[in-house]
Design an enzyme around this catalytic site. Structure first.
Site, PDB file in Angstrom:
ATOM      1  N   SER A  32       4.047  -9.789  -1.167  1.00 38.51           N
ATOM      2  CA  SER A  32       4.793  -8.658  -1.742  1.00 38.51           C
ATOM      3  C   SER A  32       6.111  -9.161  -2.319  1.00 38.51           C
ATOM      4  O   SER A  32       6.696 -10.125  -1.809  1.00 38.51           O
ATOM      5  CB  SER A  32       5.093  -7.638  -0.643  1.00 38.51           C
ATOM      6  OG  SER A  32       6.014  -6.668  -1.108  1.00 38.51           O
TER       7      SER A  32
ATOM      8  N   TYR B 125       6.900  -4.668   7.793  1.00 40.49           N
ATOM      9  CA  TYR B 125       5.877  -4.999   6.784  1.00 40.49           C
ATOM     10  C   TYR B 125       6.268  -6.273   6.027  1.00 40.49           C
ATOM     11  O   TYR B 125       5.456  -7.202   5.864  1.00 40.49           O
ATOM     12  CB  TYR B 125       5.752  -3.805   5.844  1.00 40.49           C
ATOM     13  CG  TYR B 125       4.976  -4.040   4.578  1.00 40.49           C
ATOM     14  CD1 TYR B 125       3.588  -4.030   4.581  1.00 40.49           C
ATOM     15  CD2 TYR B 125       5.642  -4.248   3.357  1.00 40.49           C
ATOM     16  CE1 TYR B 125       2.874  -4.232   3.407  1.00 40.49           C
ATOM     17  CE2 TYR B 125       4.945  -4.450   2.187  1.00 40.49           C
ATOM     18  CZ  TYR B 125       3.561  -4.450   2.217  1.00 40.49           C
ATOM     19  OH  TYR B 125       2.859  -4.653   1.058  1.00 40.49           O
TER      20      TYR B 125
HETATM   21  P1  NDP Z   1      -4.279   1.136  -1.111  1.00 42.15           P
HETATM   22  O1  NDP Z   1      -3.778   2.024  -0.017  1.00 42.15           O
HETATM   23  O2  NDP Z   1      -4.448   1.701  -2.474  1.00 42.15           O
HETATM   24  O3  NDP Z   1      -5.702   0.500  -0.665  1.00 42.15           O
HETATM   25  C1  NDP Z   1      -5.800  -0.076   0.604  1.00 42.15           C
HETATM   26  C2  NDP Z   1      -7.133  -0.797   0.732  1.00 42.15           C
HETATM   27  O4  NDP Z   1      -7.153  -1.469   1.998  1.00 42.15           O
HETATM   28  C3  NDP Z   1      -8.331   0.133   0.730  1.00 42.15           C
HETATM   29  O5  NDP Z   1      -9.420  -0.555   0.197  1.00 42.15           O
HETATM   30  C4  NDP Z   1      -8.559   0.408   2.220  1.00 42.15           C
HETATM   31  O6  NDP Z   1      -9.908   0.745   2.553  1.00 42.15           O
HETATM   32  C5  NDP Z   1      -8.200  -0.944   2.809  1.00 42.15           C
HETATM   33  N1  NDP Z   1      -7.716  -0.857   4.190  1.00 42.15           N
HETATM   34  C6  NDP Z   1      -6.699  -0.114   4.666  1.00 42.15           C
HETATM   35  N2  NDP Z   1      -6.552  -0.312   5.998  1.00 42.15           N
HETATM   36  C7  NDP Z   1      -7.507  -1.204   6.354  1.00 42.15           C
HETATM   37  C8  NDP Z   1      -7.900  -1.795   7.585  1.00 42.15           C
HETATM   38  N3  NDP Z   1      -7.292  -1.505   8.746  1.00 42.15           N
HETATM   39  N4  NDP Z   1      -8.931  -2.666   7.573  1.00 42.15           N
HETATM   40  C9  NDP Z   1      -9.573  -2.971   6.427  1.00 42.15           C
HETATM   41  N5  NDP Z   1      -9.272  -2.430   5.237  1.00 42.15           N
HETATM   42  C10 NDP Z   1      -8.240  -1.556   5.207  1.00 42.15           C
HETATM   43  O7  NDP Z   1      -3.271  -0.108  -1.100  1.00 42.15           O
HETATM   44  P2  NDP Z   1      -2.914  -1.155  -2.270  1.00 42.15           P
HETATM   45  O8  NDP Z   1      -4.105  -1.409  -3.068  1.00 42.15           O
HETATM   46  O9  NDP Z   1      -1.686  -0.709  -2.937  1.00 42.15           O
HETATM   47  O10 NDP Z   1      -2.515  -2.430  -1.395  1.00 42.15           O
HETATM   48  C11 NDP Z   1      -3.339  -3.583  -1.357  1.00 42.15           C
HETATM   49  C12 NDP Z   1      -2.506  -4.753  -0.876  1.00 42.15           C
HETATM   50  O11 NDP Z   1      -1.425  -4.968  -1.773  1.00 42.15           O
HETATM   51  C13 NDP Z   1      -1.912  -4.612   0.517  1.00 42.15           C
HETATM   52  O12 NDP Z   1      -1.954  -5.835   1.208  1.00 42.15           O
HETATM   53  C14 NDP Z   1      -0.467  -4.244   0.226  1.00 42.15           C
HETATM   54  O13 NDP Z   1       0.378  -4.621   1.273  1.00 42.15           O
HETATM   55  C15 NDP Z   1      -0.208  -5.055  -1.037  1.00 42.15           C
HETATM   56  N6  NDP Z   1       0.888  -4.615  -1.871  1.00 42.15           N
HETATM   57  C16 NDP Z   1       0.881  -3.364  -2.423  1.00 42.15           C
HETATM   58  C17 NDP Z   1       1.941  -2.968  -3.233  1.00 42.15           C
HETATM   59  C18 NDP Z   1       1.990  -1.606  -3.861  1.00 42.15           C
HETATM   60  O14 NDP Z   1       3.078  -1.213  -4.312  1.00 42.15           O
HETATM   61  N7  NDP Z   1       0.903  -0.866  -3.940  1.00 42.15           N
HETATM   62  C19 NDP Z   1       3.082  -3.867  -3.483  1.00 42.15           C
HETATM   63  C20 NDP Z   1       2.973  -5.158  -2.874  1.00 42.15           C
HETATM   64  C21 NDP Z   1       1.909  -5.509  -2.094  1.00 42.15           C
HETATM   65  P3  NDP Z   1     -10.434   2.302   2.471  1.00 42.15           P
HETATM   66  O15 NDP Z   1     -10.471   2.642   1.003  1.00 42.15           O
HETATM   67  O16 NDP Z   1     -11.800   2.292   3.062  1.00 42.15           O
HETATM   68  O17 NDP Z   1      -9.459   3.119   3.213  1.00 42.15           O
END
Ligand code: NDP
Length: 254
Positions: free
Chosen positions: A146, A159
């Site tokens: 991040s 986080y």
């Molecule tokens: P979303 O909330 O849009 O999507 C999260 C994804 O992770 C979904 O596919 C979800 O599955 C899955 N997920 C959530 N919890 C779990 C768990 N306990 N075990 C397995 N899978 C899980 O998040 P983003 O796409 O925005 O984030 C993706 C990554 O990017 C993360 O690591 C986040 O920290 C990082 N990030 C995001 C930023 C942002 O601004 N969005 C900025 C910087 C980093 P399901 O659909 O089944 O719930």
């Protein structure tokens, strides 16, 4: 075509950034294994989109917070790779799945902290470790960190600490796996419009405008700003890029 394609595993590929990564990896010619946590229906939509691109995809359930399940998950991958792709190993891994927690340093509870450790630190460490026996030499790993490791936004304390740990882990992995020709890189997204954090960056106009005002390119990020960078790193075009952190944020806090 299917049997010559590489196989990429994307955790959390059902929505948000992971969904875009899965699509861009398929556009690069890879077959994709994506994981979901609870939203099988969303994962199935991604599979349909990938199939329209002429690639094959499957979805498996995974809770990255449950490290005790990783051994059986790796067995499941092994069986699925053989059954669906007639192969015994995967080529690329994107450690992407995760959720945030909003609490400042003073408010953060032990439970919140432990949950962040499990999801953002323990999972990239041990899931990757357990996948090594079914990882092809010459492949690649992308760990999603991040922008919050370079600058601070109050409320993301625990986080961001984990994401800092993931960056350090990536360097050690890159060094350790170099002898197998496996490259490990970090993609550090800025704030992106996804469901992350309750969708605040997307739905809270004040926050959205504020982040845009801090960003050289004058807007917040969209999921499709990220996937193509991950797909590049998971290709021979990036064959000499190793142990690097690439921030993909439109230039925030320059
Ligand atoms: P979303 O909330 O849009 O999507 C999260 C994804 O992770 C979904 O596919 C979800 O599955 C899955 N997920 C959530 N919890 C779990 C768990 N306990 N075990 C397995 N899978 C899980 O998040 P983003 O796409 O925005 O984030 C993706 C990554 O990017 C993360 O690591 C986040 O920290 C990082 N990030 C995001 C930023 C942002 O601004 N969005 C900025 C910087 C980093 P399901 O659909 O089944 O719930």
């Amino acid at each position: 075509m299917t049997t010559n394609s590489k196989i990429a595993l994307v955790t959390g590929g059902s929505r948000g950034l992971g969904k875009d990564m899965a699509l861009k990896l398929a556009q690069k010619g890879h077959n994709v294994i994506l994981t979901y946590h609870s939203k099988l229906d969303e994962a199935q939509k991604v599979i349909t989109e990938i199939e329209k691109l002429g690639r094959k995809a499957i979805a498996l359930q995974l809770d990255v917070a449950d490290s005790a399940s990783f051994d059986s998950f790796v067995q499941e991958i092994k069986v699925a790779v053989q059954a669906n792709f007639q192969k015994d190993k995967i080529d690329y891994l994107v450690n992407n799945a995760g959720v945030g927690v909003h609490a400042n340093f003073e408010e953060t509870t032990l439970e919140q902290f432990d949950n962040m450790v499990n999801i953002h630190l323990k999972a990239p460490f041990f899931l990757t470790q357990k996948l090594l026996p079914i990882f092809n030499n010459g492949g690649g790993i992308v760990n999603i960190a991040s922008g919050l490791t370079r600058f601070s936004f109050t409320g993301y304390d625990a986080y961001a600490v984990m994401k800092g740990g993931v960056e350090t882990l990536s360097k050690y992995q890159a060094k350790f796996l170099g002898e197998r020709g496996i490259r490990v890189n970090i993609v550090a997204p800025g704030a992106i419009e996804t469901d992350f954090g309750g969708g605040a960056v997307r739905d809270n106009k004040e926050l959205n405008d504020y982040i845009a005002s801090l960003t050289a390119l004058g807007r917040v990020g969209m999921p499709d700003d990220i996937g193509s960078v991950v797909a590049f790193l998971c290709s021979d075009e990036a064959k000499w890029v190793n142990g690097q952190r690439i921030e993909v944020s439109g230039g925030i806090f320059l």
